[in-house]
Design a protein around this motif. Structure first.
Motif, PDB file in Angstrom:
ATOM      1  N   GLN A 389     -24.918  71.911  17.330  1.00  0.00           N
ATOM      2  CA  GLN A 389     -24.412  70.793  18.136  1.00  0.00           C
ATOM      3  C   GLN A 389     -24.010  70.717  19.139  1.00  0.00           C
ATOM      4  O   GLN A 389     -23.771  69.546  20.678  1.00  0.00           O
ATOM      5  CB  GLN A 389     -24.064  69.564  17.095  1.00  0.00           C
ATOM      6  CG  GLN A 389     -25.417  68.572  16.442  1.00  0.00           C
ATOM      7  CD  GLN A 389     -25.009  67.591  15.409  1.00  0.00           C
ATOM      8  OE1 GLN A 389     -23.923  66.672  15.748  1.00  0.00           O
ATOM      9  NE2 GLN A 389     -25.978  66.865  14.178  1.00  0.00           N
ATOM     10  N   PHE A 392     -24.977  70.863  23.192  1.00  0.00           N
ATOM     11  CA  PHE A 392     -26.140  70.070  23.056  1.00  0.00           C
ATOM     12  C   PHE A 392     -25.070  69.177  24.542  1.00  0.00           C
ATOM     13  O   PHE A 392     -24.908  68.719  23.690  1.00  0.00           O
ATOM     14  CB  PHE A 392     -27.032  69.568  22.505  1.00  0.00           C
ATOM     15  CG  PHE A 392     -27.901  70.002  22.347  1.00  0.00           C
ATOM     16  CD1 PHE A 392     -28.638  71.714  22.299  1.00  0.00           C
ATOM     17  CD2 PHE A 392     -27.694  70.654  20.865  1.00  0.00           C
ATOM     18  CE1 PHE A 392     -30.166  72.062  21.907  1.00  0.00           C
ATOM     19  CE2 PHE A 392     -28.599  71.789  19.904  1.00  0.00           C
ATOM     20  CZ  PHE A 392     -29.413  72.045  21.029  1.00  0.00           C
ATOM     21  N   SER A 396     -32.597  65.281  25.547  1.00  0.00           N
ATOM     22  CA  SER A 396     -33.630  66.324  25.050  1.00  0.00           C
ATOM     23  C   SER A 396     -33.250  67.624  25.262  1.00  0.00           C
ATOM     24  O   SER A 396     -32.299  68.021  25.930  1.00  0.00           O
ATOM     25  CB  SER A 396     -35.023  66.532  25.804  1.00  0.00           C
ATOM     26  OG  SER A 396     -34.695  66.656  27.104  1.00  0.00           O
ATOM     27  N   VAL A 397     -33.998  68.926  24.443  1.00  0.00           N
ATOM     28  CA  VAL A 397     -33.331  70.083  24.443  1.00  0.00           C
ATOM     29  C   VAL A 397     -34.136  70.578  26.287  1.00  0.00           C
ATOM     30  O   VAL A 397     -33.233  71.518  26.608  1.00  0.00           O
ATOM     31  CB  VAL A 397     -34.382  71.084  23.413  1.00  0.00           C
ATOM     32  CG1 VAL A 397     -34.345  71.934  23.392  1.00  0.00           C
ATOM     33  CG2 VAL A 397     -33.776  70.123  21.786  1.00  0.00           C
ATOM     34  N   ASP A 400     -31.199  70.034  28.414  1.00  0.00           N
ATOM     35  CA  ASP A 400     -30.398  70.464  28.573  1.00  0.00           C
ATOM     36  C   ASP A 400     -30.395  72.392  28.607  1.00  0.00           C
ATOM     37  O   ASP A 400     -29.530  72.876  29.975  1.00  0.00           O
ATOM     38  CB  ASP A 400     -30.470  71.216  26.682  1.00  0.00           C
ATOM     39  CG  ASP A 400     -28.500  69.778  26.501  1.00  0.00           C
ATOM     40  OD1 ASP A 400     -27.864  71.122  27.678  1.00  0.00           O
ATOM     41  OD2 ASP A 400     -28.391  69.380  25.777  1.00  0.00           O
ATOM     42  N   TYR A 401     -31.516  73.076  28.752  1.00  0.00           N
ATOM     43  CA  TYR A 401     -32.695  74.591  29.213  1.00  0.00           C
ATOM     44  C   TYR A 401     -31.794  74.289  30.826  1.00  0.00           C
ATOM     45  O   TYR A 401     -31.594  75.562  31.769  1.00  0.00           O
ATOM     46  CB  TYR A 401     -33.772  74.871  28.280  1.00  0.00           C
ATOM     47  CG  TYR A 401     -33.472  75.094  27.364  1.00  0.00           C
ATOM     48  CD1 TYR A 401     -32.458  74.705  26.479  1.00  0.00           C
ATOM     49  CD2 TYR A 401     -34.329  75.548  25.998  1.00  0.00           C
ATOM     50  CE1 TYR A 401     -32.248  75.353  25.350  1.00  0.00           C
ATOM     51  CE2 TYR A 401     -34.361  75.895  25.156  1.00  0.00           C
ATOM     52  CZ  TYR A 401     -33.485  76.156  24.745  1.00  0.00           C
ATOM     53  OH  TYR A 401     -33.435  75.851  23.113  1.00  0.00           O
ATOM     54  N   LEU A 432     -39.042  71.176  22.742  1.00  0.00           N
ATOM     55  CA  LEU A 432     -38.585  70.624  23.555  1.00  0.00           C
ATOM     56  C   LEU A 432     -37.545  69.019  24.633  1.00  0.00           C
ATOM     57  O   LEU A 432     -36.856  69.201  25.263  1.00  0.00           O
ATOM     58  CB  LEU A 432     -39.261  71.523  24.844  1.00  0.00           C
ATOM     59  CG  LEU A 432     -39.129  73.280  24.640  1.00  0.00           C
ATOM     60  CD1 LEU A 432     -39.477  74.185  26.029  1.00  0.00           C
ATOM     61  CD2 LEU A 432     -37.251  73.730  24.542  1.00  0.00           C
ATOM     62  N   PRO A 436     -31.785  66.118  20.771  1.00  0.00           N
ATOM     63  CA  PRO A 436     -30.925  67.821  20.121  1.00  0.00           C
ATOM     64  C   PRO A 436     -30.323  67.255  19.043  1.00  0.00           C
ATOM     65  O   PRO A 436     -30.712  67.421  17.316  1.00  0.00           O
ATOM     66  CB  PRO A 436     -29.815  68.699  20.703  1.00  0.00           C
ATOM     67  CG  PRO A 436     -30.030  68.040  22.149  1.00  0.00           C
ATOM     68  CD  PRO A 436     -30.905  66.579  22.063  1.00  0.00           C
ATOM     69  N   GLN A 444     -31.952  72.527  14.996  1.00  0.00           N
ATOM     70  CA  GLN A 444     -30.854  72.723  15.641  1.00  0.00           C
ATOM     71  C   GLN A 444     -30.421  74.085  16.300  1.00  0.00           C
ATOM     72  O   GLN A 444     -30.010  74.710  17.631  1.00  0.00           O
ATOM     73  CB  GLN A 444     -29.758  71.812  15.638  1.00  0.00           C
ATOM     74  CG  GLN A 444     -29.922  69.694  15.929  1.00  0.00           C
ATOM     75  CD  GLN A 444     -28.486  69.388  15.059  1.00  0.00           C
ATOM     76  OE1 GLN A 444     -27.327  70.312  14.611  1.00  0.00           O
ATOM     77  NE2 GLN A 444     -28.684  68.011  15.038  1.00  0.00           N
ATOM     78  N   ALA A 447     -32.590  75.849  18.449  1.00  0.00           N
ATOM     79  CA  ALA A 447     -32.668  75.433  20.323  1.00  0.00           C
ATOM     80  C   ALA A 447     -31.462  76.069  20.643  1.00  0.00           C
ATOM     81  O   ALA A 447     -31.199  75.794  21.734  1.00  0.00           O
ATOM     82  CB  ALA A 447     -32.695  74.158  19.790  1.00  0.00           C
ATOM     83  N   ALA A 448     -30.448  76.081  19.597  1.00  0.00           N
ATOM     84  CA  ALA A 448     -28.939  76.211  20.439  1.00  0.00           C
ATOM     85  C   ALA A 448     -28.920  77.773  20.659  1.00  0.00           C
ATOM     86  O   ALA A 448     -28.338  78.202  22.025  1.00  0.00           O
ATOM     87  CB  ALA A 448     -27.963  75.573  19.625  1.00  0.00           C
ATOM     88  N   LYS A 451     -30.657  77.495  24.072  1.00  0.00           N
ATOM     89  CA  LYS A 451     -30.037  78.085  25.056  1.00  0.00           C
ATOM     90  C   LYS A 451     -28.816  79.548  25.259  1.00  0.00           C
ATOM     91  O   LYS A 451     -28.985  79.467  26.450  1.00  0.00           O
ATOM     92  CB  LYS A 451     -29.127  77.010  24.382  1.00  0.00           C
ATOM     93  CG  LYS A 451     -28.629  76.653  26.331  1.00  0.00           C
ATOM     94  CD  LYS A 451     -27.511  75.244  25.627  1.00  0.00           C
ATOM     95  CE  LYS A 451     -26.736  74.414  27.195  1.00  0.00           C
ATOM     96  NZ  LYS A 451     -25.915  73.425  26.953  1.00  0.00           N
TER      97      LYS A 451
END
Length: 565
Positions: A389, A392, A396-397, A400-401, A432, A436, A444, A447-448, A451
């Motif tokens: 966490q 982020f 939204s993911v 963040d990207y 996406l 998050p 999570q 997704a992390a 990134k």
């Protein structure tokens, strides 16, 4: 009467069309030990939270949940709070006071229990769980395993009739995890406590479970005894991802297509191999083993630590004491060790987040202090922290990207291509547009990682990268890390997941007594350990000493053949 009954239960989060829980019906009898498993994001955590009224998420709920024949929403507050206990995945999120003794008493105080009774119940529970030795400590001084045990004790002091746990061992080392599961088994066996447990690490929990529920995309796919679950997954869903997550004895049995009874425990697995297969003819070093080079040239090293000492404050004890570490360019190096031993601190010092007060650190042959103005983090080094966490910043993911792409100076088309490629690799396209914090722990984590991959580092530091993700996602992650290694990227990971480390690492080491010790190749490292080793090795070492994965055992069984009857 069932202690928990779910009737056609469905749940949809706000703004989502897809149901997180979809038409789930099941019954749990008093005293049963039930395990829920499934892929990351299949709805396990959502289902658990729906069973604990105070944690029920906001959204559209359909169907009914009954507790002892009463609708969950109609329970009085005291019954709902005390009789349905809940232990969260992250022990940090459940500790609310500063002292261990106060944490144990906190719930009882809120329920208005008389002081003498509070003292008696707290004392009894502290003694049962072995907490009396650190009863007066600050909760901030506890290790992850101690905090999780404290969480369990603080729930048990409320005398619940059912205990719900969401991946309670995900942040524990192998020994602490086994101890925690044994404690749950003891509570179930000796107190008759009903237990509902979500878990990805099935080696220890399958043998003690009465029932296993397999979830798939919000639905309840199977619900039966562990042995029947194993056989039905194989027969009805031959390519289902959960087959990779079954206990090692079951996986080895299924891959060998044996006619004997399917083993469930390590002991049953050892007996199965002994009865059916020939022992290795002679003890020899395995072909996959490579000689360890003890000294590398400076230009061969991605990370080089020499005599590193670190403490958080001058008056506190050292966390790192004389650490020497040499990680070669293009290798995957795994560090294992107990909770609170200093592994995460080591990564923070390597990444420059904390500064050692003695010793030297070089990243790709350059002293860490010589990297200026964020240069260290531009295509050189990236750290995936234990708590995903924290990476982020946006709603939204995808945002963040895009933000990290701007920071790195990527062009619009290049960034879109990179996001699409990484999302495809990790199978997180559906994540996406989501916030998050609305993702499950495993989602999570993936997704992390995405990134971090957008940073395109030459060296990737991973702190518990498999935490909270299912066996199939681990296999995908292994493929990604293997491809990164082929591209010349160096990977240094801290993990409690011995199975993952055995499959992916070039070298492994143990962190103990404030330093890195016992560097070796995976085969030598795990085949010579008793606790920090794989289930496959424990099962087969009496016949195949150097087999450390299920694939190793299966290959050797086929090589040496079945015993003649």
């Amino acid at each position: 009467m069932e202690i928990i009954k779910s009737e056609d239960l469905s749940f949809t989060y706000p703004g989502q069309e897809k149901r997180a829980v979809d038409s789930v019906s099941f019954k749990i009898l008093p005293g049963e030990f039930v395990v829920i498993c499934g892929e990351s994001g299949c709805g396990k955590t959502t289902l658990l939270k729906l069973l604990k009224r105070e944690l029920s998420p906001n959204g559209t709920l359909e169907g009914e949940i009954y507790y002892m024949g009463t609708r969950l929403g109609e329970l009085d507050d005291r019954t709902a709070a005390c009789e349905i206990g809940y232990v969260m995945q992250n022990p940090e999120n459940q500790v609310v006071t500063d002292k261990v003794w106060h944490e144990l008493a906190f719930g009882l105080e809120n329920m208005g229990v008389p002081t003498p009774e509070i003292r008696r119940r707290v004392g009894e529970m502290a003694s049962f769980f072995g907490i009396h030795e650190w009863f007066q400590k600050e909760t901030s001084q506890l290790s992850g395993g101690q905090k999780q045990l404290l969480n369990l004790a603080s729930i048990m002091v409320m005398q619940p009739r059912i205990l719900i746990l969401d991946e309670p061992t995900s942040q524990l080392d192998p020994i602490a995890a086994a101890d925690f599961i044994n404690t749950l088994h003891k509570l179930n066996r000796e107190l008759g406590l009903t237990i509902l447990l979500v878990e990805h690490r099935l080696e220890e929990v399958f043998p003690i479970a009465d029932k296993v529920a397999v979830m798939d995309r919000g639905r309840l796919l199977l619900y039966d005894t562990p042995r029947i679950i194993g056989s039905e997954l194989k027969e009805k869903y031959q390519n289902h991802p959960m087959l990779l997550g079954l206990p090692s004895p079951m996986r080895i049995y299924q891959q060998l297509d044996a006619r004997d009874d399917c083993p469930l425990t390590i002991r049953e697995g050892r007996d199965f191999l002994t009865r059916n297969y020939q022992k290795e003819g002679r003890i020899q070093s395995p072909e996959r083993e490579k000689p360890v080079r003890h000294r590398e040239k400076e230009e061969e090293l991605a990370v080089h630590l020499k005599n590193i000492w670190f403490r958080y404050e001058r008056a506190l004890p050292d966390i790192l004491a004389g650490v020497d570490l040499r990680v070669r360019k293009g290798e995957i190096f795994s560090i294992l060790g107990g909770n609170g031993s200093g592994k995460t601190t080591l990564l923070s010092v390597i990444s420059g987040q904390n500064k050692a007060y003695r010793g030297g650190i070089k990243i790709f042959g350059k002293k860490i202090k010589e990297y200026k103005s964020g240069e260290l983090y531009r295509h050189n080094l990236a750290l995936l922290p234990q708590n995903p966490q924290t990476v982020f910043l946006k709603t939204s993911v995808a945002e963040d990207y895009k933000e990290i792409g701007k920071v790195m100076g990527y062009g619009k088309e290049e960034l879109e291509e990179d996001i699409a490629r990484i999302a495809g690799q990790l199978n997180i396209q559906e994540l996406l547009p989501k916030h998050p914090y609305d993702l499950s722990g495993g989602e999570q984590q993936k997704a992390a990682l995405g990134k971090m991959l957008l940073l395109k580092p030459r060296c990737l530091l991973l702190d518990e990268p498999t935490k909270g993700i299912d066996a199939y996602s681990k296999a995908v992650l292994r493929g990604i890390l293997d491809n990164l290694r082929k591209e010349g990227i160096t990977i240094l990971l801290v993990t409690h997941d011995v199975e993952f480390a055995a499959q992916i690492s070039d070298r492994c080491s143990l962190f103990f007594d404030r330093e890195v010790i016992s560097e070796d190749t995976p085969v030598s490292f795990f085949s010579n350990n008793n606790f920090y080793t794989t289930a496959a090795n424990r099962m087969a070492r009496h016949m195949y000493p150097y087999a450390i994965t299920c694939e190793d055992v299966v290959a050797l069984c086929r090589k040496y053949g079945r015993k003649s009857i």
